[in-house]
Design a protein around this motif. Structure first.
Motif, PDB file in Angstrom:
ATOM      1  N   GLU A 266       8.810  52.610  32.454  1.00 23.22           N
ATOM      2  CA  GLU A 266       8.633  51.033  32.609  1.00 23.22           C
ATOM      3  C   GLU A 266       9.752  50.374  31.708  1.00 23.22           C
ATOM      4  OE1 GLU A 266       5.512  47.756  31.254  1.00 23.22           O
ATOM      5  OE2 GLU A 266       4.967  49.568  30.942  1.00 23.22           O
ATOM      6  N   ILE A 267      10.484  49.656  32.296  1.00 23.22           N
ATOM      7  CA  ILE A 267      11.659  48.835  31.418  1.00 23.22           C
ATOM      8  C   ILE A 267      10.999  47.629  31.063  1.00 23.22           C
ATOM      9  CG2 ILE A 267      13.803  47.846  31.640  1.00 23.22           C
ATOM     10  CD1 ILE A 267      14.382  49.852  33.944  1.00 23.22           C
ATOM     11  N   VAL A 268      10.986  47.463  29.715  1.00 20.02           N
ATOM     12  CA  VAL A 268      10.692  46.198  28.795  1.00 20.02           C
ATOM     13  C   VAL A 268      11.789  45.766  28.194  1.00 20.02           C
ATOM     14  CG1 VAL A 268       9.119  45.477  27.387  1.00 20.02           C
ATOM     15  CG2 VAL A 268       8.449  47.571  28.405  1.00 20.02           C
ATOM     16  N   ASP A 269      12.586  44.598  29.097  1.00 21.95           N
ATOM     17  CA  ASP A 269      13.941  44.323  28.728  1.00 21.95           C
ATOM     18  C   ASP A 269      13.762  42.945  28.048  1.00 21.95           C
ATOM     19  OD1 ASP A 269      13.300  42.745  30.999  1.00 21.95           O
ATOM     20  OD2 ASP A 269      15.180  43.094  32.111  1.00 21.95           O
ATOM     21  N   ALA A 270      15.022  42.444  27.866  1.00 26.87           N
ATOM     22  CA  ALA A 270      15.262  41.029  27.665  1.00 26.87           C
ATOM     23  C   ALA A 270      14.357  40.676  26.264  1.00 26.87           C
ATOM     24  CB  ALA A 270      14.826  39.874  28.434  1.00 26.87           C
ATOM     25  N   GLY A 271      14.560  41.897  25.383  1.00 19.87           N
ATOM     26  CA  GLY A 271      13.937  41.447  23.986  1.00 19.87           C
ATOM     27  C   GLY A 271      12.345  41.198  24.025  1.00 19.87           C
ATOM     28  N   HIS A 272      11.585  41.488  24.975  1.00 15.24           N
ATOM     29  CA  HIS A 272      10.137  41.405  24.986  1.00 15.24           C
ATOM     30  C   HIS A 272       9.361  42.146  24.011  1.00 15.24           C
ATOM     31  CE1 HIS A 272      10.286  38.328  28.266  1.00 15.24           C
ATOM     32  NE2 HIS A 272      10.814  39.508  28.989  1.00 15.24           N
TER      33      HIS A 272
ATOM     34  N   LEU B 102      12.780  45.739  16.975  1.00 16.58           N
ATOM     35  CA  LEU B 102      12.712  46.815  18.112  1.00 16.58           C
ATOM     36  C   LEU B 102      12.671  48.133  17.289  1.00 16.58           C
ATOM     37  CD1 LEU B 102      12.819  47.402  20.802  1.00 16.58           C
ATOM     38  CD2 LEU B 102      15.300  46.997  21.195  1.00 16.58           C
ATOM     39  N   MET B 103      13.378  48.009  16.387  1.00 19.12           N
ATOM     40  CA  MET B 103      13.608  49.328  15.606  1.00 19.12           C
ATOM     41  C   MET B 103      12.112  49.785  14.996  1.00 19.12           C
ATOM     42  SD  MET B 103      13.206  50.564  12.164  1.00 19.12           S
ATOM     43  CE  MET B 103      13.998  49.125  11.201  1.00 19.12           C
ATOM     44  N   ALA B 104      11.378  48.746  14.434  1.00 15.64           N
ATOM     45  CA  ALA B 104      10.052  48.961  14.005  1.00 15.64           C
ATOM     46  C   ALA B 104       9.153  49.508  15.191  1.00 15.64           C
ATOM     47  CB  ALA B 104       9.660  47.720  13.369  1.00 15.64           C
TER      48      ALA B 104
END
Length: 372
Positions: free
Chosen positions: A86-92, A99-101
């Motif tokens: 499942e691609i969760v893109d665009a910074g969602h 994102l690291m966390a």
């Protein structure tokens, strides 16, 4: 990246499907309504779901080498449908350190993150941000595909952190770029006097710019476009692709680009090891094989992606300046890896200065991979 034996028929099938997908890369939504039904069926039949988070939009595949579709298709093909991506893109899920966390604590299975934003979780990768030793694309590729890098960096990360690096991206070197409100071209270090330079969450990059006469401020990646728009920062240093890919239309705030080539603008795809280790061995091997296949496909796009982004900036009226040899020599002499200021960082991140010298030697050894 560990080599895994791959079924040839399976690899060719995956490659053929991806060739079709590449024709529509960057041309609209990831899936049509009919395809969404197919995706729903695939998800229901899969035993595991891998959420792959990225700060970038899938629709901009021609300009951003995120490899969303390719990675998804490879994972699903090599796992024979047992893993659904499942691609969760665009910074969602977040951008930069957020994102690291998210991937570190297992909110998502894997994510595309810059090394600079990952450096607090994986400090050893910050060694890449010592300037003027691994910024050339082929030198960087030689390094990250060397056995020394695998054994002394990637294996160390795997043994000591909750994350594992699946593969690297090659996206070009960092620049010295002015915002539109600044309106200057920067050629030499002394021109940074009283200039506000934005740095990411990298202690090494911060130290580099603090060695110049600039005023250095750390700004989260998600805030950079707004800070540039309001004149709170004058200079930022992502690579050409990173400037174009930046969130909230950062590209519209770039006034001039100086291709300093200080350090690689390094990105990686990292996976949460708890999620990975919950898979049976055969599927862990499938993830490794799919990651290696995605990396090889990515290498064929590096130069074209860079040129597309550079041409977009030129068409927008952004001044692009390429420092000459004497100008580069000034930067290298004052801030290069050979300077004594870096000895403490080398020891802290790698244990000894000799280990850094071994990495430097790896940049000069021919890789089995070459850029097209």
């Amino acid at each position: 990246m560990t080599q895994v034996k791959i079924n040839r028929r399976q690899f060719l099938k995956s490659s053929a499907l991806l060739s079709v997908g590449a024709l529509v890369g960057g041309m609209g939504p990831l899936f049509t309504s009919n395809a969404q039904e197919v995706e729903a069926d695939k998800r229901r039949s899969a035993k595991y779901v891998m959420q792959f988070a990225s700060p970038y939009s899938s629709a901009e595949a021609l300009y951003i080498p995120h490899m969303h579709r390719e990675f998804k298709e490879n994972i699903e093909q090599f796992s024979q449908g047992r893993i659904f991506v499942e691609i969760v893109d665009a910074g969602h899920v977040g951008i930069g350190t957020e994102l690291m966390a998210a991937v570190t604590r297992g909110q998502v299975a894997c994510a595309l993150i810059s090394v600079s934003n990952l450096s607090r979780a994986l400090p050893i990768l910050d060694i890449l941000n010592i300037p003027f030793w691994a910024s050339n694309d082929q030198a960087y590729l030689n390094l990250i595909t060397s056995s020394y890098w695998q054994q002394n960096v990637l294996d160390v990360i795997k043994a000591k952190s909750p994350l594992e690096v699946l593969y690297h991206y090659v996206v070009g070197a960092r620049t010295l770029s002015a915002t539109k409100s600044c309106g200057r071209v920067f050629r030499l270090p002394n021109e940074l006097n009283n200039v506000v330079v934005r740095v990411p969450a990298s202690r090494v990059l911060a130290q580099f710019y603090k060695m110049t006469p600039a005023n250095v401020v750390e700004v989260p990646w998600s805030k950079v476009a707004d800070m540039a728009r309001t004149g709170h920062i004058d200079v930022l240093d992502p690579g050409v692709v990173g400037l174009y890919a930046g969130p909230y239309q950062l590209r519209d705030q770039v006034g001039a680009i100086s291709t300093l080539q200080s350090v690689p603008d390094a990105w990686v795809n990292v996976v949460n090891q708890t999620w990975l280790n919950n898979l049976p061995r055969s599927l862990r091997e499938a993830v490794t094989a799919a990651s290696d296949a995605t990396f090889k496909m990515h290498l064929k796009t590096v130069h074209q992606t860079y040129e597309r982004c550079l041409n977009q900036f030129i068409q927008r009226g952004v001044q692009v300046y390429h420092p000459n040899e004497s100008e580069r020599a000034v930067w290298n002499q004052q801030f290069g890896h050979h300077n004594l200021q870096w000895r403490g960082i080398k020891r802290e991140l790698l244990g000894t200065v000799d280990n850094f010298e071994a990495l430097l030697a790896a940049t000069k050894e021919a890789s089995r991979y070459q850029l097209d």
